[in-house]
Write an enzyme that holds these catalytic residues in place. Structure first.
Site, PDB file in Angstrom:
ATOM      1  N   THR A  71       0.818  -1.221   0.000  1.00  0.00           N
ATOM      2  CA  THR A  71       0.000   0.000   0.000  1.00  0.00           C
ATOM      3  C   THR A  71       0.848   1.265   0.000  1.00  0.00           C
ATOM      4  O   THR A  71       0.467   2.280  -0.565  1.00  0.00           O
ATOM      5  CB  THR A  71      -0.938  -0.024   1.234  1.00  0.00           C
ATOM      6  OG1 THR A  71      -1.780  -1.163   1.102  1.00  0.00           O
ATOM      7  CG2 THR A  71      -1.794   1.211   1.337  1.00  0.00           C
ATOM      8  N   SER A 123       1.721  -7.613  -0.808  1.00  0.00           N
ATOM      9  CA  SER A 123       2.572  -8.507  -0.014  1.00  0.00           C
ATOM     10  C   SER A 123       2.031  -9.927   0.068  1.00  0.00           C
ATOM     11  O   SER A 123       2.775 -10.849   0.393  1.00  0.00           O
ATOM     12  CB  SER A 123       2.800  -7.924   1.378  1.00  0.00           C
ATOM     13  OG  SER A 123       1.620  -7.936   2.138  1.00  0.00           O
ATOM     14  N   THR A 141       1.571  -4.389   4.295  1.00  0.00           N
ATOM     15  CA  THR A 141       1.437  -4.722   5.717  1.00  0.00           C
ATOM     16  C   THR A 141       0.766  -6.075   5.946  1.00  0.00           C
ATOM     17  O   THR A 141       0.843  -6.618   7.038  1.00  0.00           O
ATOM     18  CB  THR A 141       0.626  -3.635   6.456  1.00  0.00           C
ATOM     19  OG1 THR A 141      -0.653  -3.523   5.832  1.00  0.00           O
ATOM     20  CG2 THR A 141       1.333  -2.308   6.435  1.00  0.00           C
TER      21      THR A 141
HETATM   22  N1  GLU Z   1      -3.070  -3.378   3.610  1.00  0.00           N
HETATM   23  C1  GLU Z   1      -2.035  -3.907   2.820  1.00  0.00           C
HETATM   24  C2  GLU Z   1      -0.843  -2.948   2.857  1.00  0.00           C
HETATM   25  O1  GLU Z   1      -0.847  -2.224   3.777  1.00  0.00           O
HETATM   26  C3  GLU Z   1      -2.533  -4.332   1.487  1.00  0.00           C
HETATM   27  C4  GLU Z   1      -1.563  -4.733   0.473  1.00  0.00           C
HETATM   28  C5  GLU Z   1      -0.312  -5.437   0.835  1.00  0.00           C
HETATM   29  O2  GLU Z   1      -0.159  -6.008   1.916  1.00  0.00           O
HETATM   30  O3  GLU Z   1       0.571  -5.448  -0.023  1.00  0.00           O
HETATM   31  O4  GLU Z   1       0.049  -2.852   2.116  1.00  0.00           O
END
Ligand code: GLU
Length: 338
Positions: A18, A62, A94
């Site tokens: 993100t 991720s 995350t």
């Molecule tokens: N909420 C996740 C992030 O903060 C979504 C996408 C991911 O993990 O790449 O990045």
């Protein structure tokens, strides 16, 4: 010598997530698109702190990162340290931050800090937290007090140990916690203030085998045993169960797990989200005493996802025999006989 040459050297590796997402086509949602170099350029104040370079290692959500890609990231970070970097920062999504941080922590042989960060709000959202998190991650990576602490997660002005950190909220800005133990440190006025002394670290060798698979299944009410019965036959070499409560399963699952643990290592963790598995409290069929007698190991505080990472790494370096000891060290797990 110019002032810039006196500054420490720091590298940022960007994996996606993100923190680098924005809307590319209207109505389609955000996707990873900003390069590591663009992230760096968006924060000019970083240049006063260190000689910083950025590289885009992946541009992925991720959820799509793999262990093999992470071993490449580890190799890249290792090369940066060999070439003189005083700190390495990784930006990523995350969703799997806790697993990635733990994976890298198990294998990071240096005292030089390896700091992971991300963002809960995308780069084009009002109040995006990515730039603040990246700045904080760089400040932590450059601090002398961060040495010898392995891989750290820096997010929302908190510093978390890879072993303890967990995403505990899907969308909130305050998504990460280190339950029971709390964060390792806090960012206060741009400086890291550690609340705890560094933990004694014992890293594992880099896995040589990469083709093995470890399954993770969650116990749930009235679940059948169809998938469970297939696990060993499908070629999995390890099995982690996210068990009920203090590490429990149904009597049918217990019977199956007894059979499976004759063929491969079985670890029982808790699906509760916090707390430890028990070792000698419950005596019913499917309770932890019964499961240990059937050959399973209890995970202690180590969550199911990190157990799977640990087991994958141990099998990959031919160290399955170390599983019980590692669970005792990492998860503070007790066994029936200890
Ligand atoms: N909420 C996740 C992030 O903060 C979504 C996408 C991911 O993990 O790449 O990045």
């Amino acid at each position: 010598m110019s002032t810039a040459n006196c500054l420490p050297q720091l590298v940022i590796g960007s994996l996606g997530g993100t923190v680098c997402m924005q809307v590319e086509s209207a109505g389609e949602g955000v996707t990873p698109s900003l390069s590591g170099e663009a992230l760096l350029a968006s924060l000019p104040q970083l240049q006063g702190l260190a000689r910083i370079s950025a590289e885009t290692l992946q541009l992925l959500p991720s959820a799509s990162l793999t262990f093999i890609q992470l071993l490449e990231v580890l190799q890249w970070a290792d090369t940066q340290v060999t070439q003189g970097a005083h700190g390495v920062v990784l930006t990523q999504g995350t969703d799997t931050l806790e697993e990635v941080a733990y994976f890298l922590d198990l294998l990071w042989p240096h005292d030089v800090p390896l700091v992971l960060t991300g963002a809960m709000r995308s780069a084009d959202q009002a109040g995006a937290d990515g730039p603040a998190n990246l700045l904080a991650a760089v400040q932590v990576a450059l601090a002398a007090e961060s040495h010898g602490r392995g891989a750290l997660v820096v997010i929302n002005d908190q510093v978390h140990a890879a072993l303890n950190v967990r995403k505990a909220d899907s969308l909130a800005l305050e998504a990460f916690t280190s339950s029971h133990l709390g964060p390792e440190g806090l960012l206060i006025e741009g400086r890291v203030c550690y609340l705890k002394a560094p933990r004694l670290r014992c890293t594992l060798p880099v896995p040589q085998r990469l083709d093995h698979r470890v399954a993770l299944l969650e116990a749930s009410l009235s679940a059948d045993t169809v998938l469970l019965e297939e696990v060993a036959g499908l070629g999995y070499e390890g099995l982690v169960i996210a068990g009920f409560g203090a590490g429990h399963v149904s009597r049918d699952w217990a019977r199956c797990l007894g059979q499976i643990s004759l063929r491969l290592p079985v670890v029982i963790a808790t699906r509760a989200g916090a707390g430890t598995t028990a070792s000698r409290t419950y005596g019913f069929k499917g309770g932890e005493v019964d499961l240990q007698r059937r050959g399973a190991r209890m995970a202690g505080f180590l969550c199911p996802r990190k157990c799977r990472v640990l087991l994958w790494v141990l099998i990959g370096c031919g160290m399955e025999g170390e599983l019980e000891r590692q669970l005792q060290v990492q998860g503070l797990a007790h066994s029936l006989n200890s």
